[in-house]
Motif scaffolding. Structure first.
Motif, PDB file in Angstrom:
ATOM      1  N   SER A  59     -31.639  58.603  -2.415  1.00 30.31           N
ATOM      2  CA  SER A  59     -33.103  58.644  -2.854  1.00 30.31           C
ATOM      3  C   SER A  59     -33.837  59.852  -2.084  1.00 30.31           C
ATOM      4  N   LEU A  60     -33.890  59.752  -0.661  1.00 32.38           N
ATOM      5  CA  LEU A  60     -34.396  60.674  -0.063  1.00 32.38           C
ATOM      6  C   LEU A  60     -34.103  62.088  -0.030  1.00 32.38           C
ATOM      7  N   LYS A  61     -32.677  62.117   0.014  1.00 32.00           N
ATOM      8  CA  LYS A  61     -31.924  63.615  -0.339  1.00 32.00           C
ATOM      9  C   LYS A  61     -32.501  64.117  -1.601  1.00 32.00           C
ATOM     10  N   ALA A  62     -32.364  63.296  -2.560  1.00 34.45           N
ATOM     11  CA  ALA A  62     -32.920  64.088  -3.955  1.00 34.45           C
ATOM     12  C   ALA A  62     -34.435  64.307  -3.857  1.00 34.45           C
ATOM     13  N   ARG A  63     -35.246  63.581  -3.338  1.00 36.35           N
ATOM     14  CA  ARG A  63     -36.485  63.923  -3.309  1.00 36.35           C
ATOM     15  C   ARG A  63     -36.744  65.233  -2.328  1.00 36.35           C
ATOM     16  N   ILE A  64     -36.258  65.368  -1.289  1.00 31.84           N
ATOM     17  CA  ILE A  64     -36.324  66.523  -0.475  1.00 31.84           C
ATOM     18  C   ILE A  64     -36.006  67.766  -1.148  1.00 31.84           C
ATOM     19  N   LEU A  65     -34.784  67.667  -1.616  1.00 35.24           N
ATOM     20  CA  LEU A  65     -34.177  68.824  -2.534  1.00 35.24           C
ATOM     21  C   LEU A  65     -35.164  69.339  -3.643  1.00 35.24           C
ATOM     22  N   GLU A  66     -35.634  68.140  -4.243  1.00 34.37           N
ATOM     23  CA  GLU A  66     -36.573  68.584  -5.277  1.00 34.37           C
ATOM     24  C   GLU A  66     -38.034  69.311  -4.716  1.00 34.37           C
ATOM     25  N   GLU A  67     -38.408  68.649  -3.829  1.00 31.12           N
ATOM     26  CA  GLU A  67     -39.424  69.436  -3.084  1.00 31.12           C
ATOM     27  C   GLU A  67     -39.315  70.714  -2.665  1.00 31.12           C
TER      28      GLU A  67
END
Length: 225
Positions: free
Chosen positions: A193-201
């Motif tokens: 979840s954190l990795k997906a959020r970081i890549l999105e940002e």
């Protein structure tokens, strides 16, 4: 009047010319000379930067630092520290330089904490250009930063403003590899979840990060045959 041929095909030589041995010559020359690699590590204190670097290269580059007190953090500034070590593995020598940035993100006011790092990177490019333009270019030491490991705190919900500002200011100068620090403190679902959020940002901020190749050149050649 001469005529130029169009559409040259592949031609096999009738004998031995010698250029087929060029890759071997380049390999031998490179191994004899050794390789240089400069790694920069950036991130707030306490994210395990020193531990990761020591584990990656099986060395002990860092002495133990005393934690900053609240008084130290008030006027804390970013400093640049370099540690150089020569590593040899199976006859191949690597001159490893690790550039550490103690103080980054540790002050109460971090508005300009990236400036010292950007200046250092630019100075290394300028020094290399000067050496390349000189007469004696055989013994040039390449201190340009080849890769930057940027450590992201695992305790937030994504990137902080300081993370975006730093990566955006450096992504056109250095290969940036974002690292979720202390990921072993998170569950697998939390990491995803954190990795997906970081890549999105990162994508929203138009930041270019290093893209790891899906396979190496040997695998490419094998798959194409």
């Amino acid at each position: 009047m001469s005529e130029r041929g169009e559409g040259r095909g592949r031609v096999r030589t009738g004998g031995y010319v010698g250029f087929a041995d060029l890759p071997n010559q380049v390999h031998r020359k490179s191994v004899k000379k050794g390789f240089e690699f400069t790694l920069m590590v950036v991130g707030e204190s306490g994210l395990g930067k020193s531990t990761l670097v020591n584990s990656l290269f099986l060395t002990d580059l860092y002495a133990k630092r005393a934690p900053n007190t609240a008084k130290d953090r008030i006027n804390k500034t970013v400093s640049i520290e370099t540690n150089c070590v020569e590593i040899e593995e199976k006859g191949v020598r690597l001159r490893l330089t690790v550039v550490d940035t103690p103080g980054f993100g540790d002050a109460l006011n971090n508005d300009k904490c990236e400036e010292a790092i950007i200046k250092y990177v630019a100075n290394q490019y300028e020094a290399y250009l000067q050496d390349e333009s000189g007469l004696n270019r055989r013994n040039i030491v390449d201190n340009r930063v080849h890769c930057c490991l940027y450590f992201i705190s695992p305790y937030g919900r994504g990137l902080k403003p300081i993370d975006i500002k730093f990566m955006r200011s450096l992504h056109d100068k250095v290969n940036i590899v974002p690292v979720i620090a202390k990921a072993d403190t998170l569950t697998k679902s939390e990491i995803r979840s954190l990795k997906a959020r970081i890549l999105e940002e990162i994508e929203e901020a138009s930041i270019r990060i290093y893209q790891f190749p899906e396979c190496d050149s040997d695998e490419d050649e094998t798959s194409s045959k």
